[in-house]
Scaffold this motif. Sequence first.
Motif, mmCIF file in Angstrom:
data_model
loop_
_atom_site.group_PDB
_atom_site.id
_atom_site.type_symbol
_atom_site.label_atom_id
_atom_site.label_comp_id
_atom_site.label_asym_id
_atom_site.label_seq_id
_atom_site.Cartn_x
_atom_site.Cartn_y
_atom_site.Cartn_z
ATOM 1 N N UNK A 143 77.363 43.175 52.411
ATOM 2 C CA UNK A 143 76.574 42.937 51.202
ATOM 3 C C UNK A 143 75.981 41.543 51.214
ATOM 4 N N UNK A 144 76.757 40.578 51.684
ATOM 5 C CA UNK A 144 76.247 39.213 51.755
ATOM 6 C C UNK A 144 75.095 39.088 52.732
ATOM 7 N N UNK A 145 75.133 39.901 53.793
ATOM 8 C CA UNK A 145 74.101 39.815 54.830
ATOM 9 C C UNK A 145 72.812 40.498 54.391
ATOM 10 N N UNK A 146 72.911 41.740 53.899
ATOM 11 C CA UNK A 146 71.691 42.507 53.638
ATOM 12 C C UNK A 146 71.530 42.939 52.187
ATOM 13 N N UNK A 165 65.393 36.956 52.040
ATOM 14 C CA UNK A 165 65.279 38.412 52.038
ATOM 15 C C UNK A 165 64.744 38.952 50.727
ATOM 16 N N UNK A 166 65.028 38.277 49.628
ATOM 17 C CA UNK A 166 64.557 38.699 48.315
ATOM 18 C C UNK A 166 63.454 37.774 47.820
ATOM 19 N N UNK A 167 62.783 37.120 48.754
ATOM 20 C CA UNK A 167 61.717 36.155 48.467
ATOM 21 C C UNK A 167 62.227 34.930 47.725
ATOM 22 N N UNK A 168 63.524 34.671 47.811
ATOM 23 C CA UNK A 168 64.072 33.482 47.179
ATOM 24 C C UNK A 168 63.658 32.233 47.961
ATOM 25 N N UNK A 169 63.595 31.080 47.291
ATOM 26 C CA UNK A 169 63.112 29.861 47.963
ATOM 27 C C UNK A 169 63.930 29.474 49.193
ATOM 28 N N UNK A 170 65.234 29.726 49.176
ATOM 29 C CA UNK A 170 66.061 29.401 50.340
ATOM 30 C C UNK A 170 66.016 30.529 51.343
ATOM 31 N N UNK A 171 65.438 30.267 52.505
ATOM 32 C CA UNK A 171 65.405 31.260 53.556
ATOM 33 C C UNK A 171 66.682 31.259 54.368
ATOM 34 N N UNK A 172 66.724 32.096 55.392
ATOM 35 C CA UNK A 172 67.881 32.106 56.276
ATOM 36 C C UNK A 172 68.045 30.772 56.987
ATOM 37 N N UNK A 173 66.927 30.120 57.263
ATOM 38 C CA UNK A 173 66.953 28.863 57.995
ATOM 39 C C UNK A 173 66.188 27.793 57.242
ATOM 40 N N UNK A 227 65.442 22.041 74.653
ATOM 41 C CA UNK A 227 64.781 22.356 75.915
ATOM 42 C C UNK A 227 64.773 23.859 76.187
ATOM 43 N N UNK A 228 65.611 24.596 75.479
ATOM 44 C CA UNK A 228 65.739 26.021 75.711
ATOM 45 C C UNK A 228 65.192 26.847 74.543
ATOM 46 N N UNK A 229 65.355 26.348 73.313
ATOM 47 C CA UNK A 229 64.939 27.092 72.121
ATOM 48 C C UNK A 229 64.010 26.228 71.270
ATOM 49 N N UNK A 230 62.732 26.553 71.247
ATOM 50 C CA UNK A 230 61.790 25.887 70.360
ATOM 51 C C UNK A 230 61.766 26.590 69.011
ATOM 52 N N UNK A 231 61.467 25.862 67.947
ATOM 53 C CA UNK A 231 61.454 26.452 66.609
ATOM 54 C C UNK A 231 60.133 26.129 65.901
ATOM 55 N N UNK A 232 59.750 27.038 65.004
ATOM 56 C CA UNK A 232 58.505 26.848 64.243
ATOM 57 C C UNK A 232 58.627 27.524 62.885
ATOM 58 N N UNK A 233 58.332 26.794 61.841
ATOM 59 C CA UNK A 233 58.281 27.332 60.487
ATOM 60 C C UNK A 233 56.998 28.140 60.294
ATOM 61 N N UNK A 234 57.126 29.330 59.686
ATOM 62 C CA UNK A 234 55.959 30.102 59.277
ATOM 63 C C UNK A 234 55.883 30.002 57.758
ATOM 64 N N UNK A 235 55.151 29.018 57.281
ATOM 65 C CA UNK A 235 55.089 28.717 55.855
ATOM 66 C C UNK A 235 54.481 29.879 55.082
ATOM 67 N N UNK A 236 54.945 30.049 53.846
ATOM 68 C CA UNK A 236 54.376 31.060 52.971
ATOM 69 C C UNK A 236 54.831 32.480 53.253
ATOM 70 N N UNK A 237 55.850 32.641 54.091
ATOM 71 C CA UNK A 237 56.355 33.975 54.405
ATOM 72 C C UNK A 237 57.813 34.087 53.993
ATOM 73 N N UNK A 238 58.266 35.319 53.803
ATOM 74 C CA UNK A 238 59.687 35.571 53.601
ATOM 75 C C UNK A 238 60.219 36.406 54.769
ATOM 76 N N UNK A 239 61.466 36.828 54.662
ATOM 77 C CA UNK A 239 62.135 37.495 55.778
ATOM 78 C C UNK A 239 61.399 38.756 56.236
#
Length: 303
Positions: free
Chosen positions: A151-154, A245-253, A266-278
């Motif tokens: 329940x906490x996850x999904x 997941x519910x469009x709440x301001x706090x995302x998973x990351x 050096x192995x995992x690059x990251x990028x924010x996709x602003x304005x999107x939800x899960x």
Amino acid sequence: MHQQGEPIPPFEELRVPVAGGGLTVLRWPGTAPDAPVVLALHGITANALSWARVARQLAGRVTLLAPDLRGRAASGDLPGPYGIAAHADDAAAVARELGLTVPVLAGHSMGAFTAALTAVRHPGLFRSLLLVDGGVGFPAPVELDPDQLITAVIGPAMRRLSMTFPDRAAYRAFWQQHPAFGADWSPWADAYVQRDLVGREPELRSSCRIEAVRTDGVGLFAPEVLDAIHQLPCQARLLWAERGLMDEPQGLYDPQRLTAAGLDPERVGTRLVAGTNHYTVLIGEQGSRCVADELLTLVTDVR
């Protein structure tokens, strides 16, 4: 070959042998015979059509393959055992059975965790990974039992699996009320959720097997799954959604959580996709464009 319901681009449905039976795989072919290939994995209660809008954005520059994972949609008849490792081995089986030559492996949500574990369990099979709002995990709270953990996850997604709906319009209306879609409801979202329905009116229901979802949800916290992102044998990119997941301001990351995860830059690059939800990071217009752009970069990267 699917032809109706445009703007969903035409796709083929393949049945690929895996342990216990056949896995249904959707294939959006590239326009060139030697088009690069991406194998894309969906989330925990999703299906292969979650990748349809990305296929549209790719516009034939890539052959995109997306399975209905074991226990979902047209692969709902596949038996257990379920779990992230089972999905990882299914993904590897698809790559081998279809003779894919070092494709890019992508995954959204649970599919991202599956992609990371697939790369670790089957090194050399994939050239690189694209992880979409998933793949980087956190230890499970010790005070929660398995059902509380799911329940906490999904959240509400688990309750949906026990519901029935009188017709397809009712299922559409149910999803249109989901805060993650809201004003972003589209033919893409509709095709994706309608693929999930099985049964007959007036008792339509989700195709997702509850046992599979429960097993997979708990499995997201297994040590080998949490460690996979730190053991990758290839390069990876993580696209993370601004909202949850519910469009709440706090995302998973967020930057703090990603820093705490201790990723190897050096192995995992990251990028924010602003304005999107899960959800919209994959199914929305802006999110699907970002995912497609990243995939096009990865399939042409010669490192």
